[in-house]
Scaffold this motif. Sequence first.
Motif, PDB file in Angstrom:
ATOM      1  N   PRO A  79       0.810  -1.210   0.000  1.00 35.88           N
ATOM      2  CA  PRO A  79       0.000   0.000   0.000  1.00 35.88           C
ATOM      3  C   PRO A  79       0.852   1.273   0.000  1.00 35.88           C
ATOM      4  N   LEU A  80       2.144   1.149   0.257  1.00 37.71           N
ATOM      5  CA  LEU A  80       3.037   2.315   0.177  1.00 37.71           C
ATOM      6  C   LEU A  80       3.227   2.777  -1.269  1.00 37.71           C
ATOM      7  N   LEU A  81       3.014   1.870  -2.209  1.00 31.26           N
ATOM      8  CA  LEU A  81       3.201   2.199  -3.621  1.00 31.26           C
ATOM      9  C   LEU A  81       1.907   2.816  -4.151  1.00 31.26           C
ATOM     10  N   ASP A 136       5.429   8.998   1.716  1.00 27.49           N
ATOM     11  CA  ASP A 136       5.541   9.776   2.944  1.00 27.49           C
ATOM     12  C   ASP A 136       5.578   8.925   4.209  1.00 27.49           C
ATOM     13  N   ASN A 137       6.174   9.522   5.236  1.00 26.39           N
ATOM     14  CA  ASN A 137       6.107   9.015   6.608  1.00 26.39           C
ATOM     15  C   ASN A 137       6.725   7.649   6.823  1.00 26.39           C
ATOM     16  N   VAL A 138       7.654   7.254   5.954  1.00 23.35           N
ATOM     17  CA  VAL A 138       8.370   5.994   6.173  1.00 23.35           C
ATOM     18  C   VAL A 138       9.856   6.223   5.951  1.00 23.35           C
ATOM     19  N   SER A 139      10.644   5.306   6.469  1.00 23.53           N
ATOM     20  CA  SER A 139      12.096   5.369   6.295  1.00 23.53           C
ATOM     21  C   SER A 139      12.478   5.023   4.863  1.00 23.53           C
ATOM     22  N   ALA A 140      13.706   5.351   4.503  1.00 24.54           N
ATOM     23  CA  ALA A 140      14.218   4.993   3.177  1.00 24.54           C
ATOM     24  C   ALA A 140      14.169   3.477   2.990  1.00 24.54           C
ATOM     25  N   ALA A 141      14.560   2.732   4.013  1.00 26.01           N
ATOM     26  CA  ALA A 141      14.577   1.264   3.900  1.00 26.01           C
ATOM     27  C   ALA A 141      13.179   0.708   3.659  1.00 26.01           C
ATOM     28  N   THR A 142      12.186   1.229   4.351  1.00 25.74           N
ATOM     29  CA  THR A 142      10.818   0.751   4.179  1.00 25.74           C
ATOM     30  C   THR A 142      10.307   1.070   2.776  1.00 25.74           C
ATOM     31  N   ALA A 143      10.580   2.285   2.297  1.00 22.91           N
ATOM     32  CA  ALA A 143      10.161   2.666   0.944  1.00 22.91           C
ATOM     33  C   ALA A 143      10.845   1.793  -0.101  1.00 22.91           C
ATOM     34  N   ILE A 144      12.143   1.577   0.053  1.00 20.42           N
ATOM     35  CA  ILE A 144      12.891   0.787  -0.931  1.00 20.42           C
ATOM     36  C   ILE A 144      12.465  -0.673  -0.898  1.00 20.42           C
ATOM     37  N   GLN A 145      12.127  -1.181   0.267  1.00 20.72           N
ATOM     38  CA  GLN A 145      11.615  -2.553   0.335  1.00 20.72           C
ATOM     39  C   GLN A 145      10.323  -2.682  -0.485  1.00 20.72           C
ATOM     40  N   ALA A 146       9.439  -1.714  -0.374  1.00 17.80           N
ATOM     41  CA  ALA A 146       8.204  -1.734  -1.158  1.00 17.80           C
ATOM     42  C   ALA A 146       8.513  -1.617  -2.650  1.00 17.80           C
ATOM     43  N   ILE A 147       9.409  -0.715  -3.006  1.00 15.37           N
ATOM     44  CA  ILE A 147       9.768  -0.512  -4.415  1.00 15.37           C
ATOM     45  C   ILE A 147      10.367  -1.785  -5.009  1.00 15.37           C
ATOM     46  N   LEU A 148      11.293  -2.405  -4.294  1.00 21.05           N
ATOM     47  CA  LEU A 148      11.959  -3.589  -4.827  1.00 21.05           C
ATOM     48  C   LEU A 148      11.049  -4.813  -4.891  1.00 21.05           C
ATOM     49  N   SER A 149       9.859  -4.714  -4.315  1.00 22.11           N
ATOM     50  CA  SER A 149       8.905  -5.821  -4.455  1.00 22.11           C
ATOM     51  C   SER A 149       8.343  -5.887  -5.873  1.00 22.11           C
ATOM     52  N   VAL A 150       8.509  -4.799  -6.648  1.00 20.03           N
ATOM     53  CA  VAL A 150       8.006  -4.775  -8.025  1.00 20.03           C
ATOM     54  C   VAL A 150       9.044  -4.294  -9.040  1.00 20.03           C
ATOM     55  N   TYR A 151      10.184  -3.834  -8.578  1.00 16.57           N
ATOM     56  CA  TYR A 151      11.160  -3.151  -9.428  1.00 16.57           C
ATOM     57  C   TYR A 151      12.449  -3.974  -9.539  1.00 16.57           C
ATOM     58  N   TYR A 200      15.062   9.235 -14.314  1.00 14.70           N
ATOM     59  CA  TYR A 200      13.670   9.225 -14.760  1.00 14.70           C
ATOM     60  C   TYR A 200      12.809   9.980 -13.750  1.00 14.70           C
ATOM     61  N   CYS A 201      13.014   9.684 -12.452  1.00 15.67           N
ATOM     62  CA  CYS A 201      12.219  10.378 -11.439  1.00 15.67           C
ATOM     63  C   CYS A 201      12.886  10.339 -10.073  1.00 15.67           C
ATOM     64  N   VAL A 202      12.341  11.168  -9.176  1.00 10.14           N
ATOM     65  CA  VAL A 202      12.787  11.266  -7.791  1.00 10.14           C
ATOM     66  C   VAL A 202      11.601  10.953  -6.889  1.00 10.14           C
ATOM     67  N   ILE A 203      11.848  10.055  -5.918  1.00 12.06           N
ATOM     68  CA  ILE A 203      10.836   9.752  -4.900  1.00 12.06           C
ATOM     69  C   ILE A 203      11.379  10.219  -3.554  1.00 12.06           C
ATOM     70  N   ARG A 204      10.645  11.132  -2.918  1.00 17.97           N
ATOM     71  CA  ARG A 204      11.017  11.620  -1.582  1.00 17.97           C
ATOM     72  C   ARG A 204      10.328  10.750  -0.533  1.00 17.97           C
ATOM     73  N   THR A 205      11.097  10.319   0.445  1.00 15.91           N
ATOM     74  CA  THR A 205      10.555   9.534   1.558  1.00 15.91           C
ATOM     75  C   THR A 205      10.447  10.421   2.794  1.00 15.91           C
ATOM     76  N   GLY A 206      10.000   9.846   3.872  1.00 12.75           N
ATOM     77  CA  GLY A 206       9.944  10.559   5.142  1.00 12.75           C
ATOM     78  C   GLY A 206      11.230  10.421   5.946  1.00 12.75           C
TER      79      GLY A 206
END
Length: 153
Positions: free
Chosen positions: A7-9, A51-66, A125-131
């Motif tokens: 749901p972070l994505l 938003d509102n998550v650490s870099a590691a949490t965001a990247i874990q979500a991203i790498l689930s599909v990337y 291509y793009c920039v994703i800002r995390t919390g």
Amino acid sequence: MLKGISPLLNADVLHALRAMGHGDDLIIVDANFPSVSTARLTSLGHVLSIDNVSAATAIQAILSVYPLDGFVDDAAGRMEVVGSPGEIPVVQREVQSVIDAAEGKSWPMVPIERYAFYDRAKQAYCVIRTGERRFYGCFALRKGVVPPDEYQT
């Protein structure tokens, strides 16, 4: 909500990840990075947020599909600490663990000098800002390929 997708994505992030091609760079940054001004120079042209998550949490979500690019040595990079390029802060060690787990093997991130990181981000291509509020929570991930079903292991 979608089954099997974090749901972070959010819709904007999923659209960007899907639209990227092999070799395109994705930049994931902390809350202190000049994300809006940098993102204006990217292919997408505006900043995305997880938003509102650490870099590691965001990247874990991203790498689930990337997929990461297995054809280059710098598919995963981290911003170097200014004045101490060999130092690896906790935030970067956490992300390294996430990358290794997602890839099922050790996949060391390459260090990228601060201003070289800014330059790479502007060409991305793009920039994703995390919390992420810890310093040096800035990463570059180069997109790989998803092989045809007959080549999947």
